[in-house]
Design a protein around this motif. Structure first.
Motif, PDB file in Angstrom:
ATOM      1  N   HIS A  15       0.751  -1.068  -0.034  1.00  0.00           N
ATOM      2  CA  HIS A  15       0.009  -0.167  -0.008  1.00  0.00           C
ATOM      3  C   HIS A  15       0.838   1.398  -0.037  1.00  0.00           C
ATOM      4  N   GLN A  16       1.981   1.304   0.624  1.00  0.00           N
ATOM      5  CA  GLN A  16       2.857   2.364   0.782  1.00  0.00           C
ATOM      6  C   GLN A  16       3.581   2.632  -0.555  1.00  0.00           C
ATOM      7  N   THR A  17       3.933   1.600  -1.401  1.00  0.00           N
ATOM      8  CA  THR A  17       4.280   1.614  -2.699  1.00  0.00           C
ATOM      9  C   THR A  17       3.404   2.300  -3.437  1.00  0.00           C
ATOM     10  N   LEU A  18       2.155   1.981  -3.534  1.00  0.00           N
ATOM     11  CA  LEU A  18       1.372   2.220  -4.412  1.00  0.00           C
ATOM     12  C   LEU A  18       1.006   3.725  -4.180  1.00  0.00           C
ATOM     13  N   ARG A  19       0.964   3.974  -3.074  1.00  0.00           N
ATOM     14  CA  ARG A  19       0.406   5.481  -2.493  1.00  0.00           C
ATOM     15  C   ARG A  19       1.831   6.429  -3.028  1.00  0.00           C
ATOM     16  N   ALA A  20       3.038   5.821  -2.732  1.00  0.00           N
ATOM     17  CA  ALA A  20       4.079   6.614  -3.151  1.00  0.00           C
ATOM     18  C   ALA A  20       4.180   6.972  -4.690  1.00  0.00           C
ATOM     19  N   ALA A  21       3.867   5.850  -5.467  1.00  0.00           N
ATOM     20  CA  ALA A  21       3.677   6.005  -7.073  1.00  0.00           C
ATOM     21  C   ALA A  21       2.503   7.122  -7.328  1.00  0.00           C
ATOM     22  N   VAL A  22       1.505   7.027  -6.712  1.00  0.00           N
ATOM     23  CA  VAL A  22       0.472   7.774  -7.125  1.00  0.00           C
ATOM     24  C   VAL A  22       0.765   9.276  -6.571  1.00  0.00           C
ATOM     25  N   ALA A  23       1.232   9.596  -5.441  1.00  0.00           N
ATOM     26  CA  ALA A  23       1.618  10.824  -4.744  1.00  0.00           C
ATOM     27  C   ALA A  23       2.621  11.337  -5.611  1.00  0.00           C
ATOM     28  N   TRP A  24       3.683  10.570  -6.170  1.00  0.00           N
ATOM     29  CA  TRP A  24       4.701  11.109  -6.959  1.00  0.00           C
ATOM     30  C   TRP A  24       4.142  11.713  -8.244  1.00  0.00           C
ATOM     31  N   SER A  25       3.111  11.014  -8.841  1.00  0.00           N
ATOM     32  CA  SER A  25       2.455  11.385 -10.111  1.00  0.00           C
ATOM     33  C   SER A  25       1.870  12.496  -9.776  1.00  0.00           C
ATOM     34  N   HIS A  26       1.061  12.798  -8.527  1.00  0.00           N
ATOM     35  CA  HIS A  26       0.423  13.873  -8.283  1.00  0.00           C
ATOM     36  C   HIS A  26       1.452  15.205  -8.185  1.00  0.00           C
ATOM     37  N   ASP A  27       2.512  14.832  -7.618  1.00  0.00           N
ATOM     38  CA  ASP A  27       3.654  15.935  -7.389  1.00  0.00           C
ATOM     39  C   ASP A  27       3.991  16.639  -8.764  1.00  0.00           C
TER      40      ASP A  27
END
Length: 944
Positions: A257-269
């Motif tokens: 879950h941390q991995t996916l959230r990191a990837a999504v948050a990075w795309s958001h940034d």
């Protein structure tokens, strides 16, 4: 994601990107479905459960003669709607008074089909009840579910969908192409960087990146999109930074879950500020949407009256984590959108003059409570427009439980900053970016838990609040942001009615909602804006319903079902919004009634009427619509009660239009109740009276349809034809199709009473064509029955048998007993007995099965084209009677076409190339003078 989101029709999703090899899971899924009736694919978000389920279903669909259907639940949040969504996916149009789940099980009891139920986790209880009912109430229905966790039934078999395997970056990578994770990254990267491929130089970096992303397909796809601007090593470095930032404070979170959230948050940034804001605002849309909807929901300058009902969403800066402080707060009056014009909180129906704007002031209520407002001067530019008043929205104040009884209102933490120099622990102060207009002093901040708040030195001697709004998001900005989000694979682009539509994957939508909720009140404001846009748009659809464009309206309403539900649910679950919910549910009467959705319409109307007991026009409308839908579901007592209450309320309110609508429903109930003399008197009165001001022209036309129906059933065919001719004129002047289809059917019935078969068939065929265009399934079933009777009377018994088979199949999706209506069932029995007598039982059954095997569009196409052949008892037109000669191979292919096989299936059966099979089919069509495969099938049937 990147085109991998399924399209929301109910057949198997169309794949728009390549599918990465999951041979093991595909084999396991097929084997499980072969021995179990409930299989659930489980796994974390973004692991690929939906794509795998679609692939498994595609592999096994030949084993299910009644088809494979997809139920999409990501946009649904009300458990009560799950059975209705399943029925909709199955093409069922139940009109009984049974509970929806019981009716669904009854209708599929004898079918062999696979139901794929996608995204069950947030509706696990309702999905478990659906699966249990199907398992226990049927023998041939199987369920393939996807969920982040199991449904919990004893019959359930689980298949865990794991992330894609990734090789050791420091190991032997000579066979890297054999790892699906690397293959997926290379495929998606090549889509944005033409020519990209795995090489000895980049394999290790790609493997390290995919391992860092735990092999999650969604995370890999998000990362691959960034190859437009970064190389693999840069991707890995930036992702590592973002991952450390996101996961240091969440030790309890699961690693994947941390991995996916990191990837999504990075795309958001990596999105621009407008893209981030549009991402957040679009997250309130539960289903697919078009650009017009995106602009209406996201733009701050829509130019629509009443856009952003209540308080506008916060300006762009207010939603940007770590961004600039908000430069201002857009405000506005709070109109209630009503029929015929804007209606405001004072109930006057008029827009009050903004006196503060005329005086050049802006009003800010004191934060500490009380009713007194402070008028602040806002200078108007010389010769320019007068600035509108700006009010401080609720979204920028929050209750503070520690500040007095009940919690005083304080500014949220996002608008104040700790000042280490101001007392122990740091007192709360206004940030430096909040400046005071010249000569304006805001009331002091309330004391907080850390002690009294002291104005920041950088902010000046007194705390301030900006009077000028911040930068607004324009419609052009939304277009650019949508294009950017598609480019970054945050939005999926898909075809739809009216052109291009967009969709956001559920994982990304949930992240957008999190960002939206960072600003207090922002989600409510955006959902209100979406609801108001829906009200305006649906109101336009209703006003234009009696006119051209009905098929397009129906198609778009069906595409927007999830968003309609979201608007209704927001209205009926948010304090102060219930009246708008009743208005929306009532305005949709034509959709609930004309498009075969009475159960869902009653569900929303029940909720809306319960929440709005006050005597309003909206309630009068809601009551007669509920009465009409109750009549459609055979609940005649409720229909009479609701229609009578609607008529009484409309008369009290002096609303002649809603009274006329209620009278129509009362007349229909008399007709349904076999009170033909009473129905005749009723509709003679309403038709003679003519339309009243505000009455919908559809109801005016339907009054004439029901009058013609009563006349026809009473044997007055000539009068019925006369009434229908007048009604046709009304429809044709407006380019209307739905009511016209009913008029044509009644005209056909009247001609059958006269035994004038040629015009009867002509009118019935035209009615059928129109009913298919507006997806009037009940009308299609009724008209097929009528055409079968006409074919029987004309001696075309084989055609009658095919039509009966098709009609029986359509009725099975509505009510196999044809509502128990004596007239309908006796006409059907008469057609069957006469066709059997003429053809013999075996030939009749063969033709009947042929009709039952056709899809709805194919069936209507057959009904429209087959009667064009000369009837056996009529003189044929001169023609070349030289027999058509097909080669033995063409004859074999024609027979396979008649069995319903597609070109690839024919090629497989005959062990020939697909192109060869296609050539045979084209030559057959050319020789026979046909234009579609259903005509070939009908020709083969006729030769037997």
């Amino acid at each position: 994601m990147g085109g991998s989101a399924p399209r929301r029709d109910h057949q198997l999703p169309v794949e728009t990107t390549s599918f990465v090899d999951r041979r093991g899971e595909l084999t396991q899924g097929r084997e499980l479905l072969a021995r179990a009736r409930l299989v659930t694919l489980t796994g974390p978000g973004g692991v690929g459960k939906t794509r795998l389920a679609a692939r498994v279903a595609a592999r096994v669909q030949r084993a299910f003669p009644d088809g494979v259907r997809f139920v999409h639940l990501s946009g649904l949040h009300d458990p009560a709607l799950v059975p209705l969504a399943a029925a909709d996916a199955l093409g069922l149009h139940g009109h009984s008074a049974q509970p929806p789940l019981d009716a669904l099980v009854e209708q599929v009891r004898d079918r062999r089909l696979l139901l794929v139920v996608d995204n069950c986790e947030h509706l696990a209880g309702a999905c478990a009840r659906l699966a249990a009912a199907l398992l226990h109430g049927t023998e041939g229905v199987r369920v393939l579910a996807t969920s982040r966790h199991r449904l919990g039934l004893t019959e359930e078999h689980l298949l865990e969908v794991r992330p894609l395997p990734v090789p050791d970056p420091d190991g032997d990578l000579s066979a890297a192409e054999g790892y699906p994770a690397l293959t997926l990254f290379a495929d998606r990267a090549a889509a944005v960087v033409p020519g990209f491929r795995l090489t000895p130089d980049n394999r290790a970096a790609v493997a390290r990146l995919c391992r860092r992303l735990d092999g999650l397909p969604l995370a890999i796809e998000l990362a691959a999109v960034r190859m437009r601007v970064l190389d693999v090593d840069q991707l890995l470095d930036r992702l590592d930074d973002r991952y450390r930032f996101l996961t240091t404070g969440s030790p309890a979170a699961l690693p994947r879950h941390q991995t996916l959230r990191a990837a999504v948050a990075w795309s958001h940034d990596l999105c621009t500020a407008p893209e981030q804001l549009v991402w957040a605002r679009l997250s309130v849309l539960a289903g697919s949407f078009d650009l017009e909807t995106a602009e209406a929901v996201c733009a701050d300058d829509t130019g629509e009256p009443g856009a952003g009902r209540g308080r506008s969403p916060a300006p762009a800066d207010a939603l940007l984590p770590g961004g600039a402080c908000p430069a201002g707060v857009p405000g506005g009056a709070r109109p209630d959108v009503a029929w015929g014009g804007a209606r405001f909180d004072d109930g006057s129906g008029e827009r009050a003059l903004p006196m503060q704007a005329l005086a050049g002031t802006v009003t800010l209520p004191p934060l500490g409570g009380g009713s007194r407002n402070v008028a602040l001067p806002v200078p108007a530019p010389a010769g320019g427009p007068v600035p509108l008043p700006v009010t401080r929205p609720e979204s920028l104040i929050t209750p503070s439980p520690g500040n007095g009884p009940g919690g005083a209102l304080t500014r949220p933490e996002s608008l104040i900053t700790p000042s280490p120099g101001n007392g122990p622990g740091g007192a709360l102060t206004r940030p430096p970016c909040v400046k005071s207009p010249e000569g304006v002093t805001l009331p002091p901040l309330l004391p907080g838990p850390a002690g009294p708040a002291t104005p920041s030195p950088a902010a000046g001697a007194a705390g301030t609040w900006p009077a000028r709004p911040g930068p607004a998001l324009r419609a052009d900005d939304v277009l650019d942001a949508v294009a950017g989000l598609v480019d970054k694979s945050v939005l999926c682009r898909e075809p739809g009615p009216g052109g291009v539509r967009y969709r956001m994957l559920d994982t990304l939508r949930q992240y957008g909602l999190e960002q939206l909720r960072r600003t207090a009140g922002e989600e409510v404001a955006v959902r209100r804006r979406q609801r108001d846009w829906t009200l305006r748009w649906v109101g336009e659809c209703e006003r234009g319903w009696f006119g051209p464009g009905q098929p397009e309206t129906v198609a778009r309403l069906r595409a927007d079902r999830d968003n309609l539900r979201a608007a209704l649910d927001f209205s009926l679950s948010t304090p102060g919004e219930a009246l708008a919910g009743l208005r929306l549910a009532g305005t949709l009467w034509f959709y609930w009634h004309a498009c075969g959705a009475p159960r869902e319409g009653l569900y929303w109307l029940d909720r809306a009427l319960a929440a709005n007991p006050e005597p309003t026009r909206e309630r009068a409308r809601g009551l007669w619509v509920a009465g009409l839908l109750a009549a459609a579901t055979q609940d005649f007592p409720r229909g009479r009660r609701d229609a009578g209450d609607a008529l009484a309320l409309a008369r009290v309110l002096g609303d002649s239009a809603e009274a006329a609508h209620a009278e129509y429903v009362i007349g229909v109930l008399r007709l349904f109740g076999d009170d033909l003399p009473g129905a005749l008197r009723h509709f003679e009165t309403t038709v003679a009276r003519g339309p009243v001001p505000g009455q919908h022209l559809s109801v005016v036309g339907l009054d004439q349809v029901e009058l013609a129906c009563a006349l026809g059933f009473l044997g007055e065919a000539d009068r019925a034809v006369e009434v229908c001719e007048r009604a046709l004129g009304l429809c044709e002047r407006h380019g209307e199709q739905w009511v016209r289809s009913y008029v044509l059917r009644m005209l056909a019935l009247a001609h059958t009473v006269r035994r004038d078969w040629a015009p009867a068939e002509r009118h019935a065929r035209e009615a059928l064509r129109l009913k298919l265009a507006v997806h009037d399934v009940i009308g299609i079933a009724l008209t097929l029955d009528l055409l079968a009777s006409i074919a029987t009377e004309r001696g075309d018994h084989r055609h009658a048998a095919v039509l009966l088979g098709g009609a029986d199949r359509v009725w099975a999706d509505i009510d196999a007993a044809r509502w128990g209506a004596r007239t309908l069932n006796s006409a059907r029995r008469n057609s069957e007995e006469r066709a059997c007598g003429a053809l013999g039982r075996d030939a009749f059954e063969q033709a009947h099965r042929r009709g039952g095997s056709l899809g709805l569009a194919e069936l209507v196409g057959h009904a429209l084209q087959e009667p064009a052949r000369p009837h056996p008892r009529e003189s044929p037109a001169p023609h070349d009677d030289t027999p058509v000669r097909l080669t033995p191979r063409e004859t074999e292919v024609a027979r396979l076409v008649a069995e319903g096989l597609a070109n690839q299936q024919i090629a497989d059966r005959l062990v020939i190339a697909r192109r060869t099979a296609e050539g045979h089919v084209e030559r057959i069509l050319s020789k026979l003078g046909f234009s579609n495969r259903s005509q070939i099938a009908a020709w083969v049937t006729a030769q037997r």
